[in-house]
Scaffold this motif. Structure first.
Motif, mmCIF file in Angstrom:
data_model
loop_
_atom_site.group_PDB
_atom_site.id
_atom_site.type_symbol
_atom_site.label_atom_id
_atom_site.label_comp_id
_atom_site.label_asym_id
_atom_site.label_seq_id
_atom_site.Cartn_x
_atom_site.Cartn_y
_atom_site.Cartn_z
ATOM 1 N N LEU A 83 40.991 49.792 43.554
ATOM 2 C CA LEU A 83 41.212 48.577 42.786
ATOM 3 C C LEU A 83 39.950 48.045 42.125
ATOM 4 N N GLY A 84 38.877 48.831 42.137
ATOM 5 C CA GLY A 84 37.633 48.384 41.531
ATOM 6 C C GLY A 84 37.779 48.110 40.047
ATOM 7 N N ALA A 85 38.433 49.026 39.315
ATOM 8 C CA ALA A 85 38.605 48.838 37.871
ATOM 9 C C ALA A 85 39.491 47.641 37.581
ATOM 10 N N VAL A 86 40.500 47.421 38.430
ATOM 11 C CA VAL A 86 41.378 46.270 38.257
ATOM 12 C C VAL A 86 40.599 44.973 38.450
ATOM 13 N N GLN A 87 39.777 44.917 39.493
ATOM 14 C CA GLN A 87 38.983 43.720 39.731
ATOM 15 C C GLN A 87 38.009 43.470 38.580
ATOM 16 N N ALA A 88 37.414 44.536 38.058
ATOM 17 C CA ALA A 88 36.491 44.388 36.931
ATOM 18 C C ALA A 88 37.225 43.875 35.697
ATOM 19 N N ARG A 89 38.430 44.391 35.460
ATOM 20 C CA ARG A 89 39.221 43.958 34.306
ATOM 21 C C ARG A 89 39.591 42.483 34.436
ATOM 22 N N LEU A 90 39.968 42.062 35.627
ATOM 23 C CA LEU A 90 40.298 40.658 35.842
ATOM 24 C C LEU A 90 39.075 39.770 35.629
ATOM 25 N N SER A 91 37.926 40.218 36.118
ATOM 26 C CA SER A 91 36.696 39.447 35.942
ATOM 27 C C SER A 91 36.369 39.277 34.465
ATOM 28 N N GLU A 92 36.557 40.347 33.688
ATOM 29 C CA GLU A 92 36.316 40.276 32.249
ATOM 30 C C GLU A 92 37.274 39.281 31.594
#
Length: 313
Positions: free
Chosen positions: A290-299
Motif C-alpha cells: 500500500l506504499g504507492a496508495v499512501q503516496a498517492r493519497l498524500s499527493e
C-alpha cells in the motif's frame, strides 16, 4: 555527460518510462517493484554504449523483461509461502500502465486479469505480454528466453488459452461505479444483510490479502450467503462502524475505494461488477503493498484536491 559520451540518456528513455513500468507491473504484480525495475533499466541504459543500439525501445523492453524474470525467480519462495490469498499491488485511478498494442485485453489491469497472468509460467507471461501487449517480435523474445521462435509462439498461444478462460471485464460508467462502490461501502459498514444481498451476485467471491501482517481471511470466501455473513459479523463486532472513507474511485480500473481502518492503516477495496451485481471483491490490507496508495493519497491532500476525498466517518 554519460559514459557513452551522449549528453542526454533520458532522451529515449523518458518517453518509454510508463511503458516499462506497465510491462514490469504486469509481469510482477507489484507497482513498487515495477518502478524499481524501471530505475535499474535506466541505470543500465545510461551505462551502455547507446550508439551501438539501433532500436532503443526494443532494448529497453528486453532489459525490463529480463529483470522482471530475475525478480520472479528470487520471489518464488516468498510467493509459495505467502500467508492467505495473494493479490497484486493496487493502483488507483482510471489511468493504466500503458502498452503499445491495441489488443482487446491490452488495457485490462483488473485484478482478475492480473491474477490470471500470475498463474502463467514466467516464460508464458513474458511471451504473451511482450508480443501481444508490446508488439515485440518473437525473434527478440526468443533471444530473451533462450528458446526458438516456434517455442515462444507456443508459449504465447498457451497463455492466450489460459487468459481466455478469465471473464472479460465489463465497462462500468463512472456514475455506476461510484453508485455501486458507495452502496457496498455503506452496506458492509452497516452490516445490512438485505442491502448486501441486493448488491452481490450469487456466486460472489471475496479475496482478502493481509500477507500475514494484518488480519484477513486465510482463504477466499465463496457465495452470497457466506460473504454477507462475513461482513455482517465484522459489523456486529464494531470493526467497521467508525471506518472513514478516504477515497472513492477506480482501483485497478474497477469501482472501488480506500478506507482508513481501526489500526490507522489504509485498505483498498476493488469490486468486479457484471450485469449490475458484484461478482468479486478484492481487499488489499497488506501494508507492504500500500506504499504507492499512501503516496498517492498524500499527493492528493497536498494538492488540496479535497473534492476527490470523501470522509464518511
Amino acid at each position: 555527460m554519460s559514459v557513452t559520451g551522449e549528453p542526454d540518456p533520458a532522451a529515449h528513455f523518458t518517453p518509454l518510462r510508463a511503458e516499462l513500468i506497465g510491462l514490469a507491473y504486469r509481469m510482477t504484480g507489484s507497482f513498487a517493484t515495477a518502478e524499481d525495475i524501471t530505475q535499474e533499466v535506466f541505470l543500465r541504459w545510461n551505462a551502455t554504449d547507446r550508439a551501438q543500439i539501433t532500436t532503443p525501445r526494443a532494448w529497453l523492453l528486453k532489459v525490463a523483461a529480463r529483470l522482471s524474470l530475475d525478480h520472479l525467480k528470487s520471489a518464488r519462495h516468498r510467493r509459495e509461502t505467502y500467508v492467505g490469498p495473494w493479490l497484486p499491488e493496487p493502483i488507483l485511478g482510471p489511468e493504466e500502465p500503458p502498452q503499445q498494442a491495441a489488443h482487446e485485453r491490452a488495457q485490462d489491469i483488473s485484478v482478475a486479469f492480473l491474477l490470471t497472468l500470475q498463474r502463467l509460467s514466467p516464460a508464458e507471461r513474458a511471451a504473451f505480454i511482450l508480443h501481444d501487449l508490446f508488439e515485440t517480435p518473437f525473434a527478440e523474445i526468443a533471444s530473451l528466453l533462450g528458446r526458438g521462435e516456434a517455442a515462444c509462439r507456443q508459449l504465447a498461444t498457451r497463455a492466450r488459452v489460459h487468459l481466455g478462460e478469465a471473464h472479460p471485464r465489463q465497462t462500468v460508467t463512472e456514475e455506476d461505479a461510484q453508485r455501486i462502490a458507495r452502496a457496498f461501502f455503506a452496506a458492509s459498514r452497516d452490516g445490512s444483510e438485505v442491502a448486501l444481498q441486493q448488491l452481490l451476485a450469487g456466486d460472489v467471491v471475496l479475496h482478502t490479502d493481509g500477507g500475514g501482517i494484518r488480519n484477513a481471511a486465510l482463504n477466499p470466501i465463496h457465495g452470497v450467503d457466506k460473504v454477507t455473513r462475513f461482513f455482517a459479523g465484522l459489523s456486529r463486532k464494531g470493526r467497521l462502524s467508525h471506518v472513514p472513507l478516504l477515497h472513492l474511485g477506480r482501483v485497478n480500473g474497477l469501482p472501488g475505494y480506500i478506507t482508513l481502518e481501526a489500526d490507522g492503516l489504509p485498505q483498498t477495496t476493488a469490486l468486479d461488477v457484471r450485469d449490475g451485481r458484484i461478482v468479486a471483491i478484492y481487499v488489499v490490507r497488506n501494508p507492504e503493498k500500500l506504499g504507492a496508495v499512501q503516496a498517492r493519497l498524500s499527493e492528493t491532500f497536498a494538492a488540496g484536491q479535497q473534492d476527490a476525498v470523501t470522509n464518511c466517518s
